[in-house]
Design a protein around this motif. Structure first.
Motif, mmCIF file in Angstrom:
data_model
loop_
_atom_site.group_PDB
_atom_site.id
_atom_site.type_symbol
_atom_site.label_atom_id
_atom_site.label_comp_id
_atom_site.label_asym_id
_atom_site.label_seq_id
_atom_site.Cartn_x
_atom_site.Cartn_y
_atom_site.Cartn_z
ATOM 1 N N ASN A 26 0.927 -1.092 0.164
ATOM 2 C CA ASN A 26 -0.206 0.167 -0.062
ATOM 3 C C ASN A 26 0.869 1.503 -0.086
ATOM 4 O OD1 ASN A 26 -2.854 0.994 0.320
ATOM 5 N ND2 ASN A 26 -1.887 2.115 2.039
ATOM 6 N N ALA A 30 0.627 4.110 -2.729
ATOM 7 C CA ALA A 30 0.682 5.754 -2.347
ATOM 8 C C ALA A 30 1.605 6.564 -3.052
ATOM 9 C CB ALA A 30 0.537 5.873 -0.872
ATOM 10 N N GLU A 78 -4.496 10.554 2.320
ATOM 11 C CA GLU A 78 -4.161 9.324 2.283
ATOM 12 C C GLU A 78 -4.085 8.766 3.813
ATOM 13 O OE1 GLU A 78 -3.058 5.901 0.081
ATOM 14 O OE2 GLU A 78 -3.305 7.982 -0.542
ATOM 15 N N SER A 81 -7.836 8.011 4.314
ATOM 16 C CA SER A 81 -8.576 6.639 3.619
ATOM 17 C C SER A 81 -8.271 5.459 4.132
ATOM 18 C CB SER A 81 -7.795 7.082 2.143
ATOM 19 O OG SER A 81 -8.324 6.061 1.065
ATOM 20 N N ALA A 159 1.534 5.174 4.775
ATOM 21 C CA ALA A 159 0.808 5.423 3.587
ATOM 22 C C ALA A 159 0.887 7.131 3.533
ATOM 23 C CB ALA A 159 -0.517 5.103 3.431
ATOM 24 N N ALA A 160 0.704 7.695 4.549
ATOM 25 C CA ALA A 160 0.636 9.156 4.490
ATOM 26 C C ALA A 160 1.821 9.780 4.290
ATOM 27 C CB ALA A 160 0.101 9.692 5.787
ATOM 28 N N SER A 163 3.335 9.188 0.709
ATOM 29 C CA SER A 163 2.583 9.723 -0.141
ATOM 30 C C SER A 163 3.038 11.233 -0.245
ATOM 31 C CB SER A 163 1.101 10.034 0.253
ATOM 32 O OG SER A 163 0.069 10.744 -0.864
#
Length: 243
Positions: A26, A30, A78, A81, A159-160, A163
């Motif tokens: 993931n 991202a 992100e 989500s 993920a954050a 991203s």
């Protein structure tokens, strides 16, 4: 709890059995999407400003502001989500844990049926289900029924960060491409650099998703070209109007 038998005489007919749907890294997904967004949005921004003015400081200021706002927005989006996805995964796992505690026989039959559907004989499927249940019933059911590993759930923070960092790195390319060349070459150089970078991210994205590489590259390249063309036109109009 609803124990209405499903098509195979088993309960929980509405329970999702996502066989083989393993996570495709993931954070990497991202990262690729973040880089693509950073390239397109910043390219559109700086090309639009460059069409209106030749001031390097104005272009630089607009570019830095766009990168900062974009990276924060990408990271926040992100995080929200993936956090929602993680909450859903935890809810499914909690439901499965409860069912294992309250209906072990039904769950064993359900696991057996899953392995039968994979091609095992009824006897072998039952033996596999029993041995896996004896070893770690919760893990066996989570993986077979839900396609989840309870120890490897999606991480919203990873993920954050991925991203935000990838957005920033992607955004630096059009910013440098517009600032480093001579004034007359700024937009042509930026256009070429951006389209090449988008072709690369489109190819990587297609590889990760297992989709057609040519179509993926074409989509992102056309989208990026349109974004720059539109913002260039708006910048030109703003420059003519003296805004």
């Amino acid at each position: 709890m609803d124990e209405t038998p499903g098509p195979n005489g088993l309960p929980h007919p509405d329970e999702p059995h996502r066989e083989g749907l393993a996570s495709r890294l993931n954070w990497l997904r991202a990262g690729v999407l973040g880089a693509n967004d950073g390239i397109v949005s910043t390219a559109g921004l700086v090309v639009g400003v460059a069409a209106a003015t030749t001031s390097a400081s104005a272009i630089f200021t607009a570019g830095i502001a766009g990168i900062t706002a974009g990276a924060i927005s990408m990271a926040a989006g992100e995080y929200v989500s993936v956090s929602t996805q993680r909450d859903s995964e935890r809810a499914l796992l909690a439901k499965e844990r409860t069912e294992l505690k309250e209906e072990p026989d039904y769950e064993l039959a359900e696991l057996t049926d899953i392995y039968r559907s994979k091609g095992l004989t009824p006897e072998t499927a039952r033996k596999v289900a029993e041995e896996l249940t004896a070893h770690d019933a919760f893990l066996a059911h989570a993986e077979a029924e839900l396609g989840l590993n309870p120890h490897e759930l999606t991480n919203p923070w990873a993920a954050a960060v991925s991203s935000a960092v990838s957005f920033t790195l992607g955004a630096l390319l059009p910013l440098l491409a517009i600032l480093l060349p001579p004034t007359t070459a700024r937009i042509p150089v930026t256009t070429v650099a951006v389209l090449i970078a988008l072709a690369i991210t489109g190819s990587v994205s297609a590889r990760l998703g297992g989709s057609n590489r040519g179509r993926a590259v074409l989509r992102v390249v056309i989208g990026g070209a349109l974004a720059m063309a539109i913002t260039y036109g708006i910048g030109q109009l703003a420059g003519i109007a003296g805004l």
